[in-house]
Design an enzyme around this catalytic site. Structure first.
Site, PDB file in Angstrom:
ATOM      1  N   TYR A 243      35.837  -1.969  28.753  1.00 25.78           N
ATOM      2  CA  TYR A 243      35.188  -3.596  28.565  1.00 25.78           C
ATOM      3  C   TYR A 243      33.764  -3.825  28.705  1.00 25.78           C
ATOM      4  O   TYR A 243      33.532  -4.414  28.182  1.00 25.78           O
ATOM      5  CB  TYR A 243      36.283  -5.054  28.237  1.00 25.78           C
TER       6      TYR A 243
ATOM      7  N   ASP B 243      48.323   5.122  22.159  1.00 25.67           N
ATOM      8  CA  ASP B 243      47.671   6.178  23.096  1.00 25.67           C
ATOM      9  C   ASP B 243      48.189   7.689  23.455  1.00 25.67           C
ATOM     10  O   ASP B 243      49.299   7.887  23.873  1.00 25.67           O
ATOM     11  CB  ASP B 243      47.098   5.541  24.835  1.00 25.67           C
TER      12      ASP B 243
ATOM     13  N   GLY C 138      43.234  -4.764  20.880  1.00 24.64           N
ATOM     14  CA  GLY C 138      42.090  -5.364  21.087  1.00 24.64           C
ATOM     15  C   GLY C 138      41.546  -5.666  19.954  1.00 24.64           C
ATOM     16  O   GLY C 138      41.371  -4.788  19.614  1.00 24.64           O
TER      17      GLY C 138
ATOM     18  N   ASN D  97      50.283   0.070  21.563  1.00 26.23           N
ATOM     19  CA  ASN D  97      49.758  -1.463  21.767  1.00 26.23           C
ATOM     20  C   ASN D  97      50.075  -2.206  20.604  1.00 26.23           C
ATOM     21  O   ASN D  97      49.828  -1.722  19.725  1.00 26.23           O
ATOM     22  CB  ASN D  97      48.470  -1.468  22.004  1.00 26.23           C
TER      23      ASN D  97
ATOM     24  N   GLU E 262      45.058 -10.109  30.991  1.00 19.59           N
ATOM     25  CA  GLU E 262      44.153 -10.017  30.233  1.00 19.59           C
ATOM     26  C   GLU E 262      43.551 -10.801  29.472  1.00 19.59           C
ATOM     27  O   GLU E 262      42.968 -10.464  28.367  1.00 19.59           O
ATOM     28  CB  GLU E 262      44.968  -8.856  28.862  1.00 19.59           C
TER      29      GLU E 262
ATOM     30  N   GLU F 190      51.952   5.596  25.610  1.00 19.39           N
ATOM     31  CA  GLU F 190      52.393   3.926  25.411  1.00 19.39           C
ATOM     32  C   GLU F 190      51.482   2.994  23.858  1.00 19.39           C
ATOM     33  O   GLU F 190      50.997   3.883  22.914  1.00 19.39           O
ATOM     34  CB  GLU F 190      51.751   3.089  26.101  1.00 19.39           C
TER      35      GLU F 190
ATOM     36  N   SER G 194      46.301  -2.655  28.917  1.00 18.63           N
ATOM     37  CA  SER G 194      44.586  -2.622  29.273  1.00 18.63           C
ATOM     38  C   SER G 194      44.006  -1.841  30.363  1.00 18.63           C
ATOM     39  O   SER G 194      43.198  -1.826  31.009  1.00 18.63           O
ATOM     40  CB  SER G 194      43.596  -4.150  29.790  1.00 18.63           C
TER      41      SER G 194
END
Length: 318
Positions: A224, A266, A285, A281, A28, A279, A158
């Site tokens: 992205y 998520d 980001g 994070n 990433e 999951e 990601s």
């Protein structure tokens, strides 16, 4: 030497050298470069003394040479989001943003995170974990749930290495590809539904955004790539009880792992209204298309203010 554990006031931080740590050694890296540039620019606009530090094997020497007092972590994936970097900073007595060593390590490993979620009664799709591709392939016809299934490496983010296998014929290639990445192999029951994301900041549920990807699912390109066609709806157009449930599950996930600062979960909502956590994070980001900034903006927290909030929480956690 007595370490300065943080957290700091704004006035104190204005006298500190803030290192924005970005780049790194994971798959990433490119996303992290963008996160680091955005965060550094935002903090400078607020008057902070910022130095950008590309994370490599020489990181300890760089931190000393740059006289970094406080670290803002803009690194994603392995060696940055998984507790390794956090452990280094703890040993150097440099306060840092985000979660500590244990929470970071648990959050990065999808299998261990699921075990914690299950123990706390947080709904998550059924799964099986395999030590290697050979064992995952051997179990293809004896999985405790039917196709379609999701195949993913346990220690990448990601959506790197993630595959939705609609039929048995797709499975072998997906397993072999996922096995190229870090961690054990996770084979998960596919749950069809709406993809939403719940944001948490400083132990408060911020809200829920819905992601409508033009692609089959919200994969790396959808996240992205400019012009991917992905739509973001905030607040997510959900019935009030479902919106509240996603907030509840996201906050429960954050607290169950012992996270600090910001996190993003998520989540899938089925047609029947069931909520499943996929999951979490622990270093979300912070690019132009990233979801935690979009959620925060919807709550009246602009990007520089969000970066500052996360900086204000910088501390040693061990």
């Amino acid at each position: 030497m007595t370490p300065n554990r943080g957290a700091f006031t704004k006035d104190e931080l204005k006298t500190k050298r803030v290192g924005v740590l970005f780049g790194g050694l994971s798959a990433e890296r490119e996303v992290s470069l963008r996160t680091g540039a955005a965060v550094a620019g935002a903090l400078r606009s607020l008057g902070y003394d910022v130095v950008e530090v590309d994370v490599g094997k020489d990181l300890p020497a760089r931190l000393i040479a740059e006289k970094v007092d406080v670290a803002w972590l803009a690194v994603h994936g392995r060696y940055g989001e998984d507790g390794c970097l956090q452990g280094l900073l703890e040993s150097m007595f440099i306060p840092y943003s985000g979660s500590g060593v244990l929470a970071s390590a648990l959050g990065m490993d999808k299998v261990y995170a699921k075990q914690v979620f299950v123990a706390h009664g947080i709904p998550t799709p059924a799964y099986r974990a395999f030590k290697d591709a050979e064992s995952a392939l051997a179990a293809a016809d004896s999985l405790p749930f039917p196709f379609p299934v999701v195949v993913k490496p346990s220690r990448e983010g990601s959506s790197v290495g993630v595959h939705i296998c609609k039929k048995r014929e797709d499975y072998d290639a997906a397993v072999k590809d996922a096995a190229k990445y870090a961690g054990t192999l996770l084979v998960e029951q596919f749950v069809k539904g709406r993809e939403v994301q719940g944001g948490v900041l400083d132990d408060e549920a911020l809200g829920v955004i819905e992601v409508r990807a033009a692609r089959e699912f919200y994969d790396y390109e959808a996240k992205y790539k400019a012009g991917s066609g992905t739509q973001y709806l905030f607040p997510a157009p959900l019935p009030p009880e479902q919106y509240a449930r996603v907030n509840e599950v996201s906050l429960a996930a954050h607290k169950s792992l012992g996270c600090s600062g910001g996190s993003r979960s998520d989540v899938i909502i089925t047609e029947g209204g069931e909520v499943f956590l996929l999951e979490i994070n622990t270093l979300p980001g912070m690019t132009a298309t990233s979801l935690l900034p979009k959620i925060a903006a919807g709550r009246g927290i602009d990007f520089p203010a969000l970066c500052e909030r996360l900086l204000l929480g910088a501390s040693l956690k061990a």
